[in-house]
Enzyme design. Structure first.
Site, PDB file in Angstrom:
ATOM      1  N   LYS A   1      26.046  40.012  40.690  1.00 29.25           N
ATOM      2  CA  LYS A   1      26.159  39.664  39.265  1.00 29.25           C
ATOM      3  C   LYS A   1      25.863  38.178  39.072  1.00 29.25           C
ATOM      4  CE  LYS A   1      30.080  39.023  36.937  1.00 29.25           C
ATOM      5  NZ  LYS A   1      29.916  37.725  36.231  1.00 29.25           N
TER       6      LYS A   1
ATOM      7  N   HIS B   1      39.156  41.901  40.799  1.00 25.99           N
ATOM      8  CA  HIS B   1      38.822  43.147  40.122  1.00 25.99           C
ATOM      9  C   HIS B   1      38.020  44.024  41.081  1.00 25.99           C
ATOM     10  CE1 HIS B   1      34.982  41.214  39.848  1.00 25.99           C
ATOM     11  NE2 HIS B   1      35.440  40.267  39.033  1.00 25.99           N
TER      12      HIS B   1
ATOM     13  N   GLN C   1      23.946  32.035  41.495  1.00 23.23           N
ATOM     14  CA  GLN C   1      24.874  31.466  42.490  1.00 23.23           C
ATOM     15  C   GLN C   1      24.471  31.910  43.901  1.00 23.23           C
ATOM     16  OE1 GLN C   1      29.334  31.085  42.110  1.00 23.23           O
ATOM     17  NE2 GLN C   1      29.320  32.973  43.259  1.00 23.23           N
TER      18      GLN C   1
ATOM     19  N   HIS D   1      35.428  42.336  43.344  1.00 22.54           N
ATOM     20  CA  HIS D   1      35.972  41.662  44.538  1.00 22.54           C
ATOM     21  C   HIS D   1      36.400  42.699  45.582  1.00 22.54           C
ATOM     22  CE1 HIS D   1      36.967  38.565  41.334  1.00 22.54           C
ATOM     23  NE2 HIS D   1      36.235  37.871  42.180  1.00 22.54           N
TER      24      HIS D   1
ATOM     25  N   SER E   1      36.078  38.753  35.803  1.00 23.29           N
ATOM     26  CA  SER E   1      37.422  38.267  35.446  1.00 23.29           C
ATOM     27  C   SER E   1      37.473  37.861  33.982  1.00 23.29           C
ATOM     28  CB  SER E   1      37.791  37.062  36.311  1.00 23.29           C
ATOM     29  OG  SER E   1      37.618  37.384  37.669  1.00 23.29           O
TER      30      SER E   1
HETATM   31  O1  PAF Z   1      32.005  33.280  42.351  1.00 29.84           O
HETATM   32  C1  PAF Z   1      33.102  32.705  42.369  1.00 29.84           C
HETATM   33  O2  PAF Z   1      34.156  33.284  42.158  1.00 29.84           O
HETATM   34  C2  PAF Z   1      33.138  31.207  42.658  1.00 29.84           C
HETATM   35  O3  PAF Z   1      32.057  30.547  42.114  1.00 29.84           O
HETATM   36  C3  PAF Z   1      33.278  30.883  44.161  1.00 29.84           C
HETATM   37  C4  PAF Z   1      32.060  31.353  44.943  1.00 29.84           C
HETATM   38  C5  PAF Z   1      34.521  31.545  44.722  1.00 29.84           C
HETATM   39  C6  PAF Z   1      33.400  29.368  44.357  1.00 29.84           C
HETATM   40  O4  PAF Z   1      34.530  28.866  43.718  1.00 29.84           O
END
Ligand code: PAF
Length: 287
Positions: free
Chosen positions: A149, A34, A153, A37, A186
């Site tokens: 976002k 999207h 992570q 990305h 997504s």
């Molecule tokens: O953020 C994501 O889309 C996923 O967690 C990643 C970093 C691609 C790992 O699968």
């Protein structure tokens, strides 16, 4: 743009630009690309000489009962987005290529992985860290790009890269939003029309809270109460997983808001679990 399926192939293809002295920028994704990305690919394109995008729905980061099977897979459209935004190489491996046998190794980042989304999704961040560590070893980029976002992570991966001395610079890019403030994701496609109407309440609640902090720096508890009230009002069909005010580095709960904080929340709306966050820094001069 070249699409590769195997580890040997992607390494071979990246070898040529690398040998010519071009830096490598890497955007790891699970596909269903999207605007968020696309912004990461654009940034990598602007900053590095060879842009690699991976598309891999990583099974190890989904828990039992989560949406691994139904996670959107639309490779043709994803490749078109990569091409349109100037990616040089796409790495789209199979599960067998990434996990040819049961792995005995897991990358676990202690503490940071157990709070916020990690508390509701046990093992999720171990899956993320392990696959990202594998992808970084495969692609060996100079820079890797992630969205703000997924604040937790990004924080965990930054710590992993630092603790393991992985020679890569992590670049965390601003959250891309729809015009009404909803963070693009997504999983937004899981929302019904009514849920989609309510979803911008998440960002609106965060913004109100940020204004409150900048104005009065009230105790975190007061901020959390205000966010919960705004969510109850704006997204009455939502179920709150958490609303927290945390330290931007340690992700531990804070009591005071007169220093940099991140307000983070997760709300379930139908089958979509939406997350969002806002970092708030005290106005210059305040202490
Ligand atoms: O953020 C994501 O889309 C996923 O967690 C990643 C970093 C691609 C790992 O699968």
């Amino acid at each position: 743009m070249e699409t590769t399926r195997t580890i040997a192939d992607v390494r071979r293809v990246i070898g040529t630009p690398r040998a010519a002295g071009r830096s490598v920028g890497f955007v790891p994704t699970m596909g269903a690309l999207h605007a968020g990305h696309a912004a990461l690919i654009d940034r990598a394109r602007a900053e590095t000489g060879c842009v690699v995008v991976s598309i891999f729905v990583n099974p190890t980061q989904f828990g039992p009962g989560e949406d691994y099977d139904s996670y959107p897979r639309c490779e043709r459209e994803d490749l078109a987005v990569c091409e349109a935004h100037g990616a040089d190489v796409v790495f789209a491996p199979s599960v067998e290529e990434m996990y040819p046998r049961r792995s005995l190794t897991t990358v676990h980042v202690d503490r940071l992985s157990e709070t916020l989304c990690g508390a509701d999704r046990p093992g999720h961040f171990d899956g993320v860290c392990t696959v990202v560590a594998k992808l970084l070893n495969i692609v060996a980029p100079d820079r890797a790009y992630f969205g703000a976002k997924d604040y937790q992570q990004a924080t965990i991966l930054r710590r992993m890269v630092s603790d393991l001395n992985v020679p890569v610079e992590l670049v965390v890019c601003p959250t891309v939003r729809e015009p009404d403030g909803l963070a693009v994701s997504s999983r937004n496609r899981y929302l019904s029309a009514e849920q989609r109407r309510q979803a911008p309440a998440l960002h609106a609640a965060l913004q109100q809270a940020a204004a409150m902090i900048r104005r009065d720096a009230p105790p975190a508890e007061t901020v959390i109460e205000a966010v919960r009230a705004a969510l109850a009002d704006g997204a009455p069909d939502g179920t709150i997983d958490y609303v927290r005010v945390v330290d931007p580095e340690t992700l531990e709960d804070v009591q005071r808001t007169d220093r940099p904080v991140v307000i983070a929340l997760a709300v379930r709306l139908g089958s979509a679990r939406l997350i969002d966050n806002l970092r708030v820094d005290p106005p210059a001069g305040a202490s």
